[in-house]
Scaffold this motif. Sequence first.
Motif, PDB file in Angstrom:
ATOM      1  N   LEU A  32       0.891  -1.075  -0.061  1.00 32.54           N
ATOM      2  CA  LEU A  32      -0.173   0.016   0.054  1.00 32.54           C
ATOM      3  C   LEU A  32       0.874   1.298   0.148  1.00 32.54           C
ATOM      4  N   PRO A  33       0.155   2.393  -0.604  1.00 32.97           N
ATOM      5  CA  PRO A  33       1.129   3.708  -0.440  1.00 32.97           C
ATOM      6  C   PRO A  33       1.233   3.991   0.792  1.00 32.97           C
ATOM      7  N   ALA A  34       2.025   4.773   1.231  1.00 37.49           N
ATOM      8  CA  ALA A  34       2.465   5.351   2.736  1.00 37.49           C
ATOM      9  C   ALA A  34       1.369   5.639   3.351  1.00 37.49           C
ATOM     10  N   GLY A  35       0.904   5.338   4.513  1.00 36.72           N
ATOM     11  CA  GLY A  35      -0.117   6.140   5.259  1.00 36.72           C
ATOM     12  C   GLY A  35      -1.527   5.367   5.169  1.00 36.72           C
ATOM     13  N   GLN A  36      -1.577   4.511   4.318  1.00 40.53           N
ATOM     14  CA  GLN A  36      -2.929   3.599   3.695  1.00 40.53           C
ATOM     15  C   GLN A  36      -3.150   2.521   4.823  1.00 40.53           C
ATOM     16  N   ALA A  37      -1.911   2.032   5.475  1.00 40.47           N
ATOM     17  CA  ALA A  37      -2.338   0.875   6.301  1.00 40.47           C
ATOM     18  C   ALA A  37      -3.133   1.147   7.636  1.00 40.47           C
ATOM     19  N   LEU A  39      -5.794   0.259  10.248  1.00 40.30           N
ATOM     20  CA  LEU A  39      -6.478  -0.778  10.754  1.00 40.30           C
ATOM     21  C   LEU A  39      -7.686  -0.568  11.613  1.00 40.30           C
ATOM     22  N   ALA A  40      -8.776  -1.274  11.378  1.00 36.32           N
ATOM     23  CA  ALA A  40      -9.892  -1.478  12.238  1.00 36.32           C
ATOM     24  C   ALA A  40     -10.329  -2.796  12.358  1.00 36.32           C
ATOM     25  N   LEU A  49      -8.720  -3.266   6.763  1.00 44.63           N
ATOM     26  CA  LEU A  49      -8.297  -1.947   6.412  1.00 44.63           C
ATOM     27  C   LEU A  49      -9.511  -0.844   6.457  1.00 44.63           C
ATOM     28  N   MET A  50      -9.189   0.004   7.078  1.00 48.23           N
ATOM     29  CA  MET A  50     -10.134   1.059   7.129  1.00 48.23           C
ATOM     30  C   MET A  50     -10.385   1.774   5.528  1.00 48.23           C
ATOM     31  N   GLN A  51      -9.560   1.990   4.918  1.00 44.58           N
ATOM     32  CA  GLN A  51      -9.789   2.478   3.354  1.00 44.58           C
ATOM     33  C   GLN A  51      -9.523   1.207   2.619  1.00 44.58           C
ATOM     34  N   GLN A  52     -10.815   1.045   2.078  1.00 42.49           N
ATOM     35  CA  GLN A  52     -11.228  -0.019   1.337  1.00 42.49           C
ATOM     36  C   GLN A  52     -11.409   0.372  -0.209  1.00 42.49           C
ATOM     37  N   GLY A  53     -10.553  -0.153  -0.921  1.00 42.22           N
ATOM     38  CA  GLY A  53     -10.724   0.257  -2.480  1.00 42.22           C
ATOM     39  C   GLY A  53     -11.548  -0.769  -3.108  1.00 42.22           C
ATOM     40  N   ALA A  54     -11.719  -1.014  -4.556  1.00 45.09           N
ATOM     41  CA  ALA A  54     -12.428  -1.702  -5.182  1.00 45.09           C
ATOM     42  C   ALA A  54     -12.193  -3.258  -5.019  1.00 45.09           C
TER      43      ALA A  54
END
Length: 223
Positions: A32-37, A39-40, A49-54
């Motif tokens: 993942l790009p920096a800062g996107q890991a 967690l919840a 992952l809190m930020q879920q892509g397609a």
Amino acid sequence: MNLQDNDIHIWLGPDTGLPTDAILREVLGHYLPAGQAQLARTANGKPYLMQQGADPLQFNLSHTLGRVACAVSRGICLGIDIENRQRAINVDEVAQRFFHPDEIQALQAITDVAQRRQLFFRLWTCKEAYIKAIGQTIAGVSLQQLGFDCSAATIRALFALPAQQQWHFHNQACGECEISIARARHCAGTDSPHLTFFSFDRWENGPSGQGLQHCQRAADEAL
């Protein structure tokens, strides 16, 4: 790091006492790009992952005596369990309480103590990997019903798996440990996954540094 739809990456290393989320962020930082890991956790404690892509990453982590294993894929559900066969546990007693009748019969047919322990932990890790993949806990399922047949190269579940999903199970002996992975995809994606194993000896320098020592152990291994 490149992760194709049919790939499962397994990271193996020493359990250094780092918190689970720190280990997961370290591993996921390779994808993942920096800062996107970020967690919840679900109500049952499964991280996501809190930020879920397609096409979100699926991942899971397991500890045993001195070892840690983390699995990463792009499937629907993913679970991993690692257990040390040297654990002080009465395998026959535990099997009688928690195993499927067919599993108990398979264990009783083995007279060699070491081989019986290996099969016990192979079956146990399959159960735990599946339970973790579906986001449940041991307390929330009937272990006796979650039976597996590990007598052939392809591990077979002795219970009805969720519909509309293609499930794959894999077991790997690693020194004194047994590792099992459970992964599901939609039935449209029926190709067998491929595993790549990485080993590391420390975490100190972060995902872009040289402190995370890793080497490819096995590639294109079909489940």
